[in-house]
Write an enzyme that holds these catalytic residues in place. Sequence first.
Site, short mmCIF file in Angstrom:
data_model
loop_
_atom_site.label_atom_id
_atom_site.label_comp_id
_atom_site.label_asym_id
_atom_site.label_seq_id
_atom_site.Cartn_x
_atom_site.Cartn_y
_atom_site.Cartn_z
N ASN A 92 0.81 -1.21 0.00
CA ASN A 92 0.00 0.00 0.00
C ASN A 92 0.85 1.26 0.00
O ASN A 92 1.94 1.30 0.57
CB ASN A 92 -0.94 0.02 1.20
CG ASN A 92 -2.35 -0.38 0.82
OD1 ASN A 92 -2.69 -0.43 -0.35
ND2 ASN A 92 -3.19 -0.65 1.81
N HIS A 93 0.32 2.31 -0.65
CA HIS A 93 0.95 3.63 -0.67
C HIS A 93 0.20 4.56 0.28
O HIS A 93 -0.98 4.35 0.57
CB HIS A 93 0.90 4.21 -2.09
CG HIS A 93 1.71 3.46 -3.08
ND1 HIS A 93 2.20 4.03 -4.23
CD2 HIS A 93 2.10 2.16 -3.12
CE1 HIS A 93 2.87 3.13 -4.93
NE2 HIS A 93 2.82 1.97 -4.28
N ALA A 94 0.88 5.60 0.72
CA ALA A 94 0.22 6.62 1.54
C ALA A 94 -0.81 7.36 0.69
O ALA A 94 -0.57 7.65 -0.49
CB ALA A 94 1.25 7.59 2.09
N THR A 100 0.30 9.96 -4.30
CA THR A 100 0.52 8.62 -3.74
C THR A 100 1.90 8.08 -4.09
O THR A 100 2.24 6.96 -3.74
CB THR A 100 -0.55 7.63 -4.26
OG1 THR A 100 -0.50 7.61 -5.70
CG2 THR A 100 -1.93 8.04 -3.80
#
Length: 216
Positions: A92-94, A100
Amino acid sequence: MPAPLPGAELAHPITLPNGSRHPGTVYLSAVIDHPRMQVGAYSYASDFDPPAQDGWAQRLAPYLFEFSQDRLQIGKFCQIAHGVRFIGSSANHAKDGLTTFPFAVFDPDTMIGYQPDTRDTVVGHDVWLGYGALVLPGARIGNGVIVGAGAVVRGSVPDYTVVAGNPGRVMRLRFEPEQIARLNALAWWDWPPERIVAAREALEAGDIAALEALAP
């Protein structure tokens, strides 16, 4: 008498009619040695293009690294079909900024330890994950769940349900709630192997009363 279970320590538990071991099916606990991955006894995975024996962890969970902060936990007696993938939280990315793009992973000084999402992925006992199912970060799949082919699973999945589709939705309960409670109380997957073999007829016939009579 039912045949005994192949030993949980075997890498390849299926013996073909010609006496050879089937290379495309493995007991995962016998072939996976990954600090962020835990698999219970007798859970197996099958693949028509099997990786090297030490490559099953990467095949099933390609984003789960040794330095990841999340874990993948799979219970006992799970059945994992060809093409199943666990997309762990490490992937997952921020999402709280204006972009992102993961700048931190391109900087050696910040790469290790940068992980915006650290949720564990947990699969219960006696879960069947069908062909090509995709399990998303942080999913928690209950005991006895059937995940349909190609399903995309996220969030919490109740015990003994059937999940299908994209996004994955609970289609039905496999048993009545009272029966599910009895099955979870029995926790047959924790019984000694010889007791499980003795209970095979009750398990395959769906006879909870007979299974209760055989409980240790």
